[in-house]
Design an enzyme around this catalytic site. Structure first.
Site, mmCIF file in Angstrom:
data_model
loop_
_atom_site.group_PDB
_atom_site.id
_atom_site.type_symbol
_atom_site.label_atom_id
_atom_site.label_comp_id
_atom_site.label_asym_id
_atom_site.label_seq_id
_atom_site.Cartn_x
_atom_site.Cartn_y
_atom_site.Cartn_z
ATOM 1 N N ASP A 4 18.475 -42.586 -19.211
ATOM 2 C CA ASP A 4 19.043 -43.732 -19.897
ATOM 3 C C ASP A 4 19.610 -44.707 -18.860
ATOM 4 O O ASP A 4 20.320 -44.283 -17.938
ATOM 5 C CB ASP A 4 20.147 -43.278 -20.857
ATOM 6 C CG ASP A 4 20.586 -44.386 -21.795
ATOM 7 O OD1 ASP A 4 19.963 -44.538 -22.847
ATOM 8 O OD2 ASP A 4 21.557 -45.093 -21.455
ATOM 9 N N ILE A 5 19.281 -46.001 -19.004
ATOM 10 C CA ILE A 5 19.797 -47.005 -18.075
ATOM 11 C C ILE A 5 21.285 -47.212 -18.344
ATOM 12 O O ILE A 5 21.687 -47.480 -19.472
ATOM 13 C CB ILE A 5 19.049 -48.340 -18.225
ATOM 14 C CG1 ILE A 5 17.549 -48.142 -17.995
ATOM 15 C CG2 ILE A 5 19.590 -49.373 -17.237
ATOM 16 C CD1 ILE A 5 16.719 -49.387 -18.245
ATOM 17 N N ASN A 31 21.801 -57.275 -20.672
ATOM 18 C CA ASN A 31 21.318 -58.214 -21.670
ATOM 19 C C ASN A 31 22.353 -59.296 -21.973
ATOM 20 O O ASN A 31 22.026 -60.478 -22.099
ATOM 21 C CB ASN A 31 20.950 -57.470 -22.960
ATOM 22 C CG ASN A 31 19.588 -56.807 -22.884
ATOM 23 O OD1 ASN A 31 18.702 -57.253 -22.171
ATOM 24 N ND2 ASN A 31 19.425 -55.714 -23.606
ATOM 25 N N ASP A 80 14.180 -57.206 -20.196
ATOM 26 C CA ASP A 80 12.765 -56.804 -20.213
ATOM 27 C C ASP A 80 12.248 -56.581 -18.793
ATOM 28 O O ASP A 80 11.479 -55.646 -18.535
ATOM 29 C CB ASP A 80 11.919 -57.869 -20.904
ATOM 30 C CG ASP A 80 12.128 -57.899 -22.409
ATOM 31 O OD1 ASP A 80 12.756 -56.957 -22.952
ATOM 32 O OD2 ASP A 80 11.655 -58.856 -23.057
ATOM 33 N N GLU A 117 16.436 -48.473 -24.065
ATOM 34 C CA GLU A 117 16.531 -48.299 -22.613
ATOM 35 C C GLU A 117 16.395 -46.837 -22.198
ATOM 36 O O GLU A 117 16.757 -46.465 -21.082
ATOM 37 C CB GLU A 117 17.861 -48.853 -22.097
ATOM 38 C CG GLU A 117 19.097 -48.106 -22.540
ATOM 39 C CD GLU A 117 19.677 -48.588 -23.856
ATOM 40 O OE1 GLU A 117 20.896 -48.432 -24.051
ATOM 41 O OE2 GLU A 117 18.926 -49.123 -24.685
#
Length: 254
Positions: free
Chosen positions: A90-91, A98, A107, A133
């Site tokens: 997971d980022i 964002n 993106d 993500e």
């Protein structure tokens, strides 16, 4: 009527292929060439199958394809007893990316990460965008001794990755990684395996993010001393040796 007999009478002009062609063009696929009718229709079918199996943004396997890979791997592990590791990634703080730089930058981060992960895994591994993500990797034949090193290599590679989100801006990202092994000789489910890996991912986030947590399989190794202790009580008596070691005593005098 056989399938071959049926397809011999297909009139391509009666098929509504415009939408299919449009989808293929939007995905960057040139679509089928100008061969015969069979080749043309096969090209459309192949293109649509490819679209249905991959994430449109990153080009990685999508969740449906990944679930199928999990099913196959669980079946193999249940039959062979071999190892298989599932990693969930997971980022970290992706929402902040964002919110600060815009969804176009988000993106770009997802695409850069997908490319990096693809270079970190083996051809035999299945890499997918699991959702948002979150990414996932199923790694067949990954021994417990190498699990942490494999996950840590991914984490370090991502941490060293500069992501250009605009002509004048590069950012750095990190990932949290959780992993769990499939239970050998056990007919489990994809949901249970994913849940166990997810729990380790949550543990990595709770530990401060940018780290690895892996649930290792239970150590079922039995030492030689333990084997001797376990099986010595169940060994059948050696009657011949007993007779030799303990001959009948002579009868005593009346």
């Amino acid at each position: 009527m056989s399938l071959q007999a049926t397809t011999d009478f297909v009139d391509l002009r009666a098929l509504r292929l415009d939408t299919a062609r449009s989808l293929l063009e939007q995905s960057g696929d040139d679509g089928p060439g100008c061969g015969n009718a069979t080749d043309y229709l096969q090209g459309v079918i192949d293109g649509l199958c490819n679209l249905s199996q991959h994430d449109p943004l990153t080009g990685l396997a999508n969740r449906r394809t990944f679930r199928a890979a999990l099913e196959r791997e669980l079946d193999r592990v249940a039959r062979s007893g071999e190892s298989a590791l599932l990693l969930m990634l997971d980022i970290d703080h992706f929402k902040a990316i964002n919110d600060t730089h815009g969804h176009t930058a988000g993106d770009a981060v997802l695409q850069a990460l997908a490319h990096t992960l693809a270079n970190c895994v083996r051809p035999m591994d299945t890499l997918a965008r699991y959702g948002g993500e979150e990414f996932a990797v199923v790694m067949p034949a990954c021994q417990a001794a190498f699990a942490f090193a494999a996950a840590e290599r991914i984490r370090c590679t991502v941490a060293d990755l500069p992501v250009r989100v605009s002509p004048s801006l590069e950012i750095r990202i990190t990932v949290s990684i959780g992993g769990a092994f499939a239970q050998p000789w056990v007919r489990s489910t994809t949901s249970l395996w994913s849940e166990r890996a997810d729990q380790q991912l949550y543990a990595a986030k709770d530990a401060g993010r940018d780290c690895v947590r892996i649930e290792l399989p239970p150590d079922s190794t039995v030492t030689a001393e333990e084997k001797s202790f376990l099986f010595s009580h169940f060994a059948p008596p050696d009657t011949h040796a007993a007779n030799v070691a303990a001959p009948h005593a002579p009868h005593s005098a009346p």
